[in-house]
Design a protein around this motif. Structure first.
Motif, PDB file in Angstrom:
ATOM      1  N   VAL A  31       0.606  -0.973   0.053  1.00  0.00           N
ATOM      2  CA  VAL A  31       0.207  -0.123  -0.013  1.00  0.00           C
ATOM      3  C   VAL A  31       1.248   1.332  -0.317  1.00  0.00           C
ATOM      4  O   VAL A  31       2.101   1.329   0.828  1.00  0.00           O
ATOM      5  CB  VAL A  31      -1.213   0.164   1.360  1.00  0.00           C
ATOM      6  N   VAL A  32       0.234   2.580  -0.985  1.00  0.00           N
ATOM      7  CA  VAL A  32       1.035   3.495  -0.689  1.00  0.00           C
ATOM      8  C   VAL A  32      -0.026   4.844  -0.426  1.00  0.00           C
ATOM      9  O   VAL A  32      -1.852   4.121  -0.939  1.00  0.00           O
ATOM     10  CB  VAL A  32       1.514   4.076  -1.939  1.00  0.00           C
ATOM     11  N   SER A  33       0.039   5.706   1.068  1.00  0.00           N
ATOM     12  CA  SER A  33      -1.272   6.269   1.028  1.00  0.00           C
ATOM     13  C   SER A  33      -0.423   7.631   0.618  1.00  0.00           C
ATOM     14  O   SER A  33       1.224   8.057   1.069  1.00  0.00           O
ATOM     15  CB  SER A  33      -0.801   6.775   2.565  1.00  0.00           C
ATOM     16  N   LEU A  34      -1.189   8.835   0.373  1.00  0.00           N
ATOM     17  CA  LEU A  34      -1.079  10.263   0.100  1.00  0.00           C
ATOM     18  C   LEU A  34      -1.725  11.312   0.909  1.00  0.00           C
ATOM     19  O   LEU A  34      -1.705  12.096   0.378  1.00  0.00           O
ATOM     20  CB  LEU A  34      -1.837  10.333  -1.505  1.00  0.00           C
ATOM     21  N   ASN A  35      -1.710  10.243   2.007  1.00  0.00           N
ATOM     22  CA  ASN A  35      -3.362  11.914   2.089  1.00  0.00           C
ATOM     23  C   ASN A  35      -2.537  11.395   3.866  1.00  0.00           C
ATOM     24  O   ASN A  35      -2.593  10.208   4.696  1.00  0.00           O
ATOM     25  CB  ASN A  35      -5.130  11.503   2.444  1.00  0.00           C
ATOM     26  N   PRO A  36      -2.175  12.469   4.600  1.00  0.00           N
ATOM     27  CA  PRO A  36      -2.380  12.384   6.260  1.00  0.00           C
ATOM     28  C   PRO A  36      -3.245  11.564   7.132  1.00  0.00           C
ATOM     29  O   PRO A  36      -2.571  10.897   7.955  1.00  0.00           O
ATOM     30  CB  PRO A  36      -1.693  13.968   6.603  1.00  0.00           C
ATOM     31  N   ALA A  58       3.165  13.394   6.810  1.00  0.00           N
ATOM     32  CA  ALA A  58       2.934  13.019   7.450  1.00  0.00           C
ATOM     33  C   ALA A  58       4.202  13.095   8.743  1.00  0.00           C
ATOM     34  O   ALA A  58       3.933  12.838   9.686  1.00  0.00           O
ATOM     35  CB  ALA A  58       2.906  11.302   7.479  1.00  0.00           C
ATOM     36  N   ARG A  59       5.221  13.785   7.772  1.00  0.00           N
ATOM     37  CA  ARG A  59       6.436  14.140   8.851  1.00  0.00           C
ATOM     38  C   ARG A  59       6.027  15.461   9.450  1.00  0.00           C
ATOM     39  O   ARG A  59       7.339  15.617  10.237  1.00  0.00           O
ATOM     40  CB  ARG A  59       7.417  14.398   7.713  1.00  0.00           C
ATOM     41  N   ASP A  60       5.084  15.765   9.500  1.00  0.00           N
ATOM     42  CA  ASP A  60       5.404  16.907   9.991  1.00  0.00           C
ATOM     43  C   ASP A  60       4.415  17.341  11.367  1.00  0.00           C
ATOM     44  O   ASP A  60       3.539  17.477  11.366  1.00  0.00           O
ATOM     45  CB  ASP A  60       4.694  18.005   8.378  1.00  0.00           C
ATOM     46  N   ALA A  61       5.683  18.054  12.659  1.00  0.00           N
ATOM     47  CA  ALA A  61       4.879  17.708  13.501  1.00  0.00           C
ATOM     48  C   ALA A  61       3.413  18.429  13.570  1.00  0.00           C
ATOM     49  O   ALA A  61       2.910  17.755  14.594  1.00  0.00           O
ATOM     50  CB  ALA A  61       6.143  18.052  14.605  1.00  0.00           C
ATOM     51  N   GLN A  62       3.564  19.530  13.121  1.00  0.00           N
ATOM     52  CA  GLN A  62       2.873  20.443  13.346  1.00  0.00           C
ATOM     53  C   GLN A  62       1.575  19.978  12.791  1.00  0.00           C
ATOM     54  O   GLN A  62       0.542  20.453  13.003  1.00  0.00           O
ATOM     55  CB  GLN A  62       2.829  21.549  12.491  1.00  0.00           C
ATOM     56  N   GLN A  63       1.414  19.253  12.073  1.00  0.00           N
ATOM     57  CA  GLN A  63       0.284  19.208  11.283  1.00  0.00           C
ATOM     58  C   GLN A  63       0.005  17.205  11.295  1.00  0.00           C
ATOM     59  O   GLN A  63      -0.871  16.719  10.975  1.00  0.00           O
ATOM     60  CB  GLN A  63       0.168  19.100   9.255  1.00  0.00           C
ATOM     61  N   SER A  64       1.077  16.335  11.572  1.00  0.00           N
ATOM     62  CA  SER A  64       0.400  14.863  11.577  1.00  0.00           C
ATOM     63  C   SER A  64       0.497  14.659  13.550  1.00  0.00           C
ATOM     64  O   SER A  64       1.287  14.576  13.963  1.00  0.00           O
ATOM     65  CB  SER A  64       1.633  14.651  10.927  1.00  0.00           C
ATOM     66  N   THR A  65      -0.193  13.745  13.534  1.00  0.00           N
ATOM     67  CA  THR A  65       0.262  12.834  14.806  1.00  0.00           C
ATOM     68  C   THR A  65       1.354  12.131  14.954  1.00  0.00           C
ATOM     69  O   THR A  65       1.493  11.428  16.124  1.00  0.00           O
ATOM     70  CB  THR A  65      -1.001  12.373  15.683  1.00  0.00           C
TER      71      THR A  65
END
Length: 284
Positions: A31-36, A58-65
């Motif tokens: 699987v590939v995911s294109l959405n956080p 997903a690697r952006d700590a401001q936007q991703s848990t």
């Protein structure tokens, strides 16, 4: 037929799934995911070797848990070339994912699953089940749903606790109104979302002036980055907010909790429960 020959024949049947041997399980899809938002669910329901890449968001700590975990996985910038080179069996996309990429995947008959922002917990449960089914682990989907519901139950107010008025207030005054998953989570946590009294319907911006004129009991405020380089972020720390301090308490509600459901809701429920206790104390 000798014992050795018989065992070899049975082994071949097992490998091929032909009569004489039990059908072998098919390999789990890659699987590939294109959405956080799908990223966060995927890492909770798939085997690690199934995940070919997550989105770069997903690697952006401001936007991703899941930023810390996401940095241990490959990623893409959502281009068709990157995704096709990974040869996935299924790609998880969103309505705002690159249209060119989605079109290219469709042309090549690569299976895609399209997801939209869930507006309720019921919708979100269906999405979790779809993702878990897509990766071949439906039971993990049910387990994740159970974990989220347990977190909601822990974050719920005591029976008889009074509702607390609140507003989500993110960079540029962005807020979530009625009919959103955030609104439902607020209600489950004992809040009354007052976005509507500022003219919001579903999503929109609340001006600082309107907020100061009629503040809620709790401002669920985002966190500005250090030195807040833009006006959109500086509004979160505007000095005028202190003028309504006696009437409005402030609680941290990170922007990364605003858009996604799935395991994000575990953190959302805990943050909202903490904010409610700030106001109600032991009676919360």
């Amino acid at each position: 037929m000798t014992g050795l020959t018989r065992r070899a024949t049975i082994g071949t049947g097992l490998a091929l799934g032909v009569p004489g041997g039990a059908a072998v399980a098919r390999p789990l899809p890659r699987v590939v995911s294109l959405n956080p938002c799908t990223d966060a669910v995927l890492v909770n329901v798939a085997d690690r070797h199934q995940i070919l890449a997550l989105s770069h968001y997903a690697r952006d700590a401001q936007q991703s848990t899941i930023a810390d975990v996401a940095r241990t996985y490959p990623m893409t910038y959502e281009s068709a070339e990157e995704v096709i080179a990974l040869r996935p069996d299924v790609v998880l996309t969103a309505a705002h994912s690159s249209l060119a990429t989605r079109t290219a995947l469709k042309r090549l008959e690569i299976r895609t699953e399209l997801f939209k922002v869930p507006n309720s917990w019921i919708e979100n449960q269906a999405q979790i089940r779809r993702i878990a089914e897509a990766v071949g682990h439906p039971r993990r989907g049910e387990a994740l749903i159970a974990r989220i519901e347990a977190a909601m139950a822990r974050g719920a107010p005591r029976p008889g606790a009074r509702p607390v008025t609140a507003l989500v207030f993110q960079p540029n005054g962005f807020a979530a109104g009625h009919g959103t998953l955030v609104d439902e989570m607020m209600r489950r946590a004992g809040f009354v979302n007052v976005a509507q009294r500022y003219g919001l319907k579903k999503w929109g911006n609340v001006s600082l002036e309107r907020l100061l004129d009629d503040p809620p009991e709790v401002l669920l405020a985002g966190q500005a980055t250090p030195n807040a380089p833009t006006w959109a972020e500086r509004i979160l720390n505007h000095p005028a907010l202190a003028s309504v301090g006696p009437r409005m308490q402030r609680a941290v509600f990170p922007e990364r909790l605003l858009y996604c459901g799935g395991p994000v809701l575990i953190q959302t429920a805990a943050v909202l429960a903490t904010a409610r206790r700030q106001v109600l104390g032991a009676s919360a």
